[in-house]
Design an enzyme around this catalytic site. Structure first.
Site, PDB file in Angstrom:
ATOM      1  N   ASP A  48       1.618  -2.698   4.608  1.00 15.89           N
ATOM      2  CA  ASP A  48       0.870  -1.603   3.993  1.00 15.89           C
ATOM      3  C   ASP A  48       1.853  -0.866   3.075  1.00 15.89           C
ATOM      4  O   ASP A  48       2.699  -0.107   3.527  1.00 15.89           O
ATOM      5  CB  ASP A  48       0.333  -0.685   5.096  1.00 15.89           C
ATOM      6  CG  ASP A  48      -0.291   0.583   4.530  1.00 15.89           C
ATOM      7  OD1 ASP A  48      -0.241   0.787   3.290  1.00 15.89           O
ATOM      8  OD2 ASP A  48      -0.813   1.383   5.331  1.00 15.89           O
ATOM      9  N   LYS A  77      -2.184   6.519  -5.979  1.00 16.95           N
ATOM     10  CA  LYS A  77      -0.951   7.154  -5.488  1.00 16.95           C
ATOM     11  C   LYS A  77       0.224   6.899  -6.431  1.00 16.95           C
ATOM     12  O   LYS A  77       1.323   7.382  -6.210  1.00 16.95           O
ATOM     13  CB  LYS A  77      -0.606   6.651  -4.085  1.00 16.95           C
ATOM     14  CG  LYS A  77      -1.614   7.085  -3.020  1.00 16.95           C
ATOM     15  CD  LYS A  77      -1.143   6.704  -1.642  1.00 16.95           C
ATOM     16  CE  LYS A  77      -2.250   6.625  -0.611  1.00 16.95           C
ATOM     17  NZ  LYS A  77      -2.813   7.892  -0.214  1.00 16.95           N
ATOM     18  N   GLN A  95       2.498   3.823   0.556  1.00 10.45           N
ATOM     19  CA  GLN A  95       3.476   4.892   0.324  1.00 10.45           C
ATOM     20  C   GLN A  95       4.810   4.331  -0.169  1.00 10.45           C
ATOM     21  O   GLN A  95       5.775   5.086  -0.332  1.00 10.45           O
ATOM     22  CB  GLN A  95       3.715   5.702   1.601  1.00 10.45           C
ATOM     23  CG  GLN A  95       2.493   6.396   2.151  1.00 10.45           C
ATOM     24  CD  GLN A  95       1.972   7.527   1.250  1.00 10.45           C
ATOM     25  OE1 GLN A  95       2.631   7.972   0.314  1.00 10.45           O
ATOM     26  NE2 GLN A  95       0.764   7.973   1.535  1.00 10.45           N
ATOM     27  N   CYS A 137      -4.903  10.947   8.676  1.00 10.25           N
ATOM     28  CA  CYS A 137      -5.454   9.608   8.991  1.00 10.25           C
ATOM     29  C   CYS A 137      -4.431   8.745   9.712  1.00 10.25           C
ATOM     30  O   CYS A 137      -4.339   7.522   9.486  1.00 10.25           O
ATOM     31  CB  CYS A 137      -5.953   8.900   7.735  1.00 10.25           C
ATOM     32  SG  CYS A 137      -7.167   9.847   6.845  1.00 10.25           S
ATOM     33  N   HIS A 177      -0.985   4.253   9.263  1.00 10.43           N
ATOM     34  CA  HIS A 177      -2.211   4.882   8.772  1.00 10.43           C
ATOM     35  C   HIS A 177      -3.376   4.129   9.430  1.00 10.43           C
ATOM     36  O   HIS A 177      -3.250   2.942   9.745  1.00 10.43           O
ATOM     37  CB  HIS A 177      -2.249   4.714   7.251  1.00 10.43           C
ATOM     38  CG  HIS A 177      -3.365   5.447   6.571  1.00 10.43           C
ATOM     39  ND1 HIS A 177      -4.639   4.959   6.490  1.00 10.43           N
ATOM     40  CD2 HIS A 177      -3.391   6.638   5.933  1.00 10.43           C
ATOM     41  CE1 HIS A 177      -5.406   5.808   5.825  1.00 10.43           C
ATOM     42  NE2 HIS A 177      -4.668   6.838   5.480  1.00 10.43           N
TER      43      HIS A 177
HETATM   44  N1  7TS Z   1      -1.853   3.387   4.145  1.00  6.21           N
HETATM   45  C1  7TS Z   1      -1.054   4.438   3.990  1.00  6.21           C
HETATM   46  C2  7TS Z   1       0.373   4.370   4.475  1.00  6.21           C
HETATM   47  C3  7TS Z   1      -1.528   5.590   3.357  1.00  6.21           C
HETATM   48  O1  7TS Z   1      -0.715   6.621   3.200  1.00  6.21           O
HETATM   49  C4  7TS Z   1      -2.868   5.618   2.903  1.00  6.21           C
HETATM   50  C5  7TS Z   1      -3.464   6.849   2.305  1.00  6.21           C
HETATM   51  C6  7TS Z   1      -3.647   4.474   3.066  1.00  6.21           C
HETATM   52  C7  7TS Z   1      -3.112   3.383   3.703  1.00  6.21           C
HETATM   53  C8  7TS Z   1      -5.062   4.394   2.558  1.00  6.21           C
HETATM   54  O2  7TS Z   1      -5.080   4.434   1.162  1.00  6.21           O
HETATM   55  P1  7TS Z   1      -6.439   4.527   0.364  1.00  6.21           P
HETATM   56  O3  7TS Z   1      -6.038   4.665  -1.051  1.00  6.21           O
HETATM   57  O4  7TS Z   1      -7.205   3.281   0.624  1.00  6.21           O
HETATM   58  O5  7TS Z   1      -7.166   5.737   0.889  1.00  6.21           O
HETATM   59  N2  7TS Z   1      -2.878   8.030   2.770  1.00  6.21           N
HETATM   60  C9  7TS Z   1      -3.331   9.278   2.562  1.00  6.21           C
HETATM   61  C10 7TS Z   1      -2.612  10.379   3.015  1.00  6.21           C
HETATM   62  O6  7TS Z   1      -1.552  10.334   3.601  1.00  6.21           O
HETATM   63  N3  7TS Z   1      -3.299  11.477   2.692  1.00  6.21           N
HETATM   64  O7  7TS Z   1      -4.408  11.141   2.055  1.00  6.21           O
HETATM   65  C11 7TS Z   1      -4.458   9.763   1.985  1.00  6.21           C
END
Ligand code: 7TS
Length: 400
Positions: free
Chosen positions: A193, A219, A196, A356, A116
């Site tokens: 990270d 999430k 997920q 992203c 990501h």
């Molecule tokens: N890393 C991964 C693997 C992610 O899937 C996401 C968000 C982030 C970092 C960032 O997370 P945040 O909570 O700081 O935004 N992924 C997604 C997605 O796949 N669709 O919308 C957000």
């Protein structure tokens, strides 16, 4: 997993047409989490760590107990759990603090094309500013990170490895435990990270021996605006804060300033109190299903979806072997955004685009993908409705 019963915990499913398959972007919220947040605002609504009155003490207790719940969930010590705004700010904190302090010209940072943006972009910038080199683990033919490929890029100059535990596009579980072991032999620190991974499977920082782990509350059925950075205490202690101000200061004079011990050193300003309390409630809620059961349930739905889609012509699935509940695909010859718009007519919520994660989109050599992602409240019926909508979308764009 008694999905019918689980759905009753989520007020949003009063809309019984809703087929929510955008869980990789955000999970829905059960009533207990909404109530926990509501309870803080209704019964307390005051600041923590400062007041000398009962209400503030009680609010502080709720907020700090939440840290214990979160620490236990990932196998950390409470002082190793830092509240952040989400995965993105947690990963940026490590890059801005650890990276800017310890990376030097000639050093190497390893990441992958499966990340990501939040995982690799902070290190791209650190490397650029410091004259360090950002290296990418070559992905295998399925688009996976492998230990063999990692061994080919690690060197004595490697200082940092920044990788996802589960890809938000491909849903693969990366072999981070083995990678961490090798990285440590070279003296490099590993940032995982976990955005997920943590909501969907057992993640224990001590078993992994990762140096840092980041994840988001939203999430895993928690509120938005709260996330966690786990860091090994000895590393956090030698890292400088990146935000300065209230709550993180210890002694301040015109000539000098000192900071509180970890984790407070990294938590400047009024914290995300309701978010922390809601996140702890979400963790209690999802853990009672058993994290192994959650993963098995999602994997089953993934495999069922792959097998149903394989009955249709004109669909390319990019991650047939994924171990988690993410399925990435395209209708051949149809732009993913056009495809996704048709699903909405059937109340099926999915996401389309680069998610992203433009590096993996480019690696796949597509403009984007359509993605469905499952969680605890999804079942085979949802998969069938999704596949029916997919068939309609394909026919709509390809028959006329
Ligand atoms: N890393 C991964 C693997 C992610 O899937 C996401 C968000 C982030 C970092 C960032 O997370 P945040 O909570 O700081 O935004 N992924 C997604 C997605 O796949 N669709 O919308 C957000």
């Amino acid at each position: 997993m008694d999905v019918k019963k689980i759905r009753n915990d989520f007020p949003i499913f009063k809309d019984d047409k809703l087929v929510y398959l955008d869980n990789a972007a955000m999970a829905l919220k059960p009533k207990c989490v909404i109530d926990a947040v509501d309870n803080y605002y209704a019964r307390y609504g005051v600041n923590v760590h400062r007041g000398v009155y009962g209400l503030s003490y009680e609010a502080t207790e709720l907020y700090e107990n939440a840290r214990d719940t979160i620490a236990n969930f990932i196998g950390a010590k409470r002082e190793e759990v830092i509240y952040t705004r989400g995965t993105t700010s947690a990963l940026n904190l490590v890059a801005q603090s650890y990276g800017m302090e310890f990376i030097e010209a000639g050093d190497e940072v390893i990441t992958s094309e499966l990340e990501h943006h939040s995982s690799h972009m902070p290190w791209f910038n650190v490397c650029k500013k410091k004259g360090a080199t950002l290296k990418y683990i070559p992905l295998n033919e399925e688009g996976r990170i492998t230990v063999e490929a990692f061994k080919k890029v690690i060197s004595k100059n490697t200082k940092v490895v920044a990788l996802n535990y589960v890809s938000n596009v491909m849903g693969y579980i990366s072999p981070v435990k083995e990678i961490i072991k090798i990285a440590h032999e070279y003296g490099a620190v590993v940032i995982v990270d976990g955005a997920q991974a943590v909501p969907h499977m057992n993640v224990n920082v001590k078993e992994l021996d990762c140096d840092f782990l980041a994840f988001s509350g939203h999430k895993l059925c928690g509120p938005t605006g709260i996330g966690i950075l786990y860091g090994k205490k000895e590393l956090l202690e030698k890292m400088p804060p990146i935000e300065f101000g209230g709550d993180m200061a210890d002694e301040v004079s015109k000539d000098d300033q000192t900071y509180k011990a970890v984790p407070y050193k990294f938590e400047a300003g009024t914290p995300i109190i309701a978010g922390a309390i809601g996140l702890a409630e979400a963790i209690k809620y999802i853990s009672h299903f058993g994290m192994d059961n959650i993963l098995a349930h999602e994997k089953h739905l993934h495999d069922f979806a792959v097998s149903e889609i394989s009955k249709l012509d004109g669909i390319t699935v990019y991650n047939k072997t994924a171990e988690t509940g993410i399925i990435a695909f395209n209708i051949d010859g149809v732009h993913p955004h056009d495809a996704a718009s048709v699903f909405d007519n059937s109340h099926v919520c999915i996401r389309a685009g680069h998610h992203c994660a433009q590096l993996i989109t480019k690696w796949l050599d597509v403009v984007g993908t359509v993605r469905a992602s499952f969680y605890i409240y999804n079942d085979e019926e949802d998969v069938l409705k999704f596949v029916e909508a997919l068939k309609e979308a394909r026919d709509f764009f390809t028959k006329f």
